[in-house]
Design an enzyme around this catalytic site. Structure first.
Site, PDB file in Angstrom:
ATOM      1  N   SER A 127      53.395  81.192  22.027  1.00  0.00           N
ATOM      2  CA  SER A 127      53.947  82.723  23.070  1.00  0.00           C
ATOM      3  C   SER A 127      55.810  82.360  22.663  1.00  0.00           C
ATOM      4  CB  SER A 127      53.924  82.399  24.273  1.00  0.00           C
ATOM      5  OG  SER A 127      53.914  81.426  24.741  1.00  0.00           O
ATOM      6  N   ASP A 128      55.883  81.353  22.469  1.00  0.00           N
ATOM      7  CA  ASP A 128      57.380  81.006  22.016  1.00  0.00           C
ATOM      8  C   ASP A 128      57.734  82.038  21.071  1.00  0.00           C
ATOM      9  OD1 ASP A 128      58.863  79.234  24.302  1.00  0.00           O
ATOM     10  OD2 ASP A 128      57.381  77.619  24.042  1.00  0.00           O
ATOM     11  N   ALA A 129      57.514  81.653  20.308  1.00  0.00           N
ATOM     12  CA  ALA A 129      57.826  81.618  18.973  1.00  0.00           C
ATOM     13  C   ALA A 129      57.583  83.406  18.672  1.00  0.00           C
ATOM     14  CB  ALA A 129      56.758  80.831  17.794  1.00  0.00           C
TER      15      ALA A 129
END
Length: 413
Positions: free
Chosen positions: A179-181
């Site tokens: 989700s960060d990437a």
């Protein structure tokens, strides 16, 4: 070759992964990305484990030159300014930079930038053409916008953990903080779109990126809301429920993955397995039957693959153009010639040790025919460019910078 974003100035107020991922992509495209961190605390990843330095990698700092691996990866291609935005003079200096900047990116919790006096409305007063990007866990609007979120919480919140793993297994996150990437990638895309719009109209704007929105948007292409009606469990393991077979299969010496997404794939798989006799079986040759009886299909493929070594299975599948791959561990993937030829692994440089370290970082993932895209400079020493940026971009005098440094408003090693 000139880079696509050469001449674009980005002020980077982000920390940890999602925001630094967005600005790392912008740096790879040629933007002058200027990291701005608090002189007292700095970038939280710069001196956090795991470390890399002259004596290798470890969870403990073995030398004063050791730096965090995450920082060495995510700060490549960027400049570093240490500036206290909570100090009135520091905030004034930042606003001088905003006047000459094109983009400001932050991943503060919702409302923090406004409380600091550097939210979009304040930025727009100084520079009406500014493109601002706020990257948060759940967005800048909505009842739960103030909740703190890391990747694990976002994967849980949008249902990702409910669909990951085997049907009888507990909830599981993806092995990487996706989700960060993904949010960082969407943020970079949103910033590029806003810059394109500004180039056409002269109008800047704010870009609101939510980690939850981004992950859900990619997940929900799959009709998970219909699984119950179809009699399917949410956790499908390695399957895509529209295809059969589509899974990981054990061989005599390892694992491979293979899948049949079309009838041609299925017919080719039967040839690879020397089971062309089944092509005459109307039942197993029907995709709806295979989907409803996927376990039986998997058993068929498993029994065949389990009698052969991986290389032979892959040779047979590739000969008939059935999509397949060995299941590589990360170390094996890093030795894969395809990734090497595409320059997807690059050495990391430790600016304190003034030497390369054991760890490597990912290369820039997009290739252009007429322009360059790469991380040309290593991660900087924290505060390395404070003086240069405040004088050249902010228009401060050398004596002004000295005074700010003396008061601790900036750090300029």
């Amino acid at each position: 070759m000139e880079k696509i974003l050469t001449g674009t100035v980005v002020l980077d107020l982000t920390r940890f992964f999602s925001g630094p991922q967005a600005t790392l992509f912008l740096a790879g495209l040629g933007a002058e990305v200027i990291k701005i961190d608090d002189p007292a605390t700095g970038d939280p990843t710069a001196f956090s484990p795991p470390f890399a330095g002259p004596q290798g990698v470890s969870f403990h700092r073995k030398t004063q030159a050791d730096m965090g691996i995450a920082y060495l990866k995510r700060a490549r291609g960027k400049k570093s300014v240490c500036l206290n935005l909570k100090d009135p003079e520091g905030r004034a200096a930042f606003m001088r930079l905003v006047r000459s900047a094109d983009v400001v990116v932050d991943n503060f919790s919702a409302g923090v930038a406004d409380r600091l006096g550097i939210g979009y409305e304040a930025l727009r007063e100084v520079n009406p053409k500014i493109v601002h990007c706020a990257l948060t866990g759940y967005g800048s609007t909505g009842a739960e916008r103030h909740l703190k979120a890391y990747d694990l919480m976002v994967q849980a919140a949008v249902g990702m953990m409910s669909i990951t793993g085997q049907p009888d297994a507990p909830p599981a996150k993806a092995g990487s903080p996706v989700s960060d990437a993904i949010a960082g990638t969407f943020a970079a895309t949103g910033i590029l779109a806003a810059l394109l719009y500004r180039n056409r109209t002269g109008v800047g704007q704010s870009v609101d990126v939510s980690m939850a929105d981004c992950l859900f948007a990619l997940m929900f292409d799959e009709p998970f809301d219909c699984y119950d009606s179809l009699g399917l469990p949410l956790r499908q393991g390695n399957r895509i429920m529209r295809f059969s077979p589509f899974n990981a299969y054990r061989t005599l010496d390892g694992w491979i993955v293979a899948g049949a997404a079309t009838q041609d794939d299925w017919n080719a798989l039967l040839r690879a397995m020397d089971r062309e006799d089944l092509a005459e079986n109307a039942q197993i040759n029907s995709l709806p039957w295979r989907l409803a009886n996927n376990a039986a299909v998997d058993t068929l493929v498993s029994n065949w693959a389990g009698q052969l070594e991986s290389a032979e299975v892959l040779r047979r599948l590739n000969d008939v153009k059935v999509p397949c791959s060995p299941v590589r561990e990360i170390g094996e993937a890093m030795q894969w010639g395809q990734l090497k030829e595409r320059e997807m692994m690059t050495p990391l440089w430790n600016p304190l040790a003034r030497a390369p370290v054991e760890a490597q970082g990912p290369g820039f993932p997009i290739k252009f025919s007429a322009s360059k895209a790469a991380y040309d400079t290593p991660a900087p020493v924290p505060g390395q460019h404070s003086r240069e940026v405040l004088i050249d971009l902010g228009g401060l005098s050398a004596s002004d910078v000295d005074a700010l440094a003396k008061r601790g408003v900036i750090s300029a090693p």
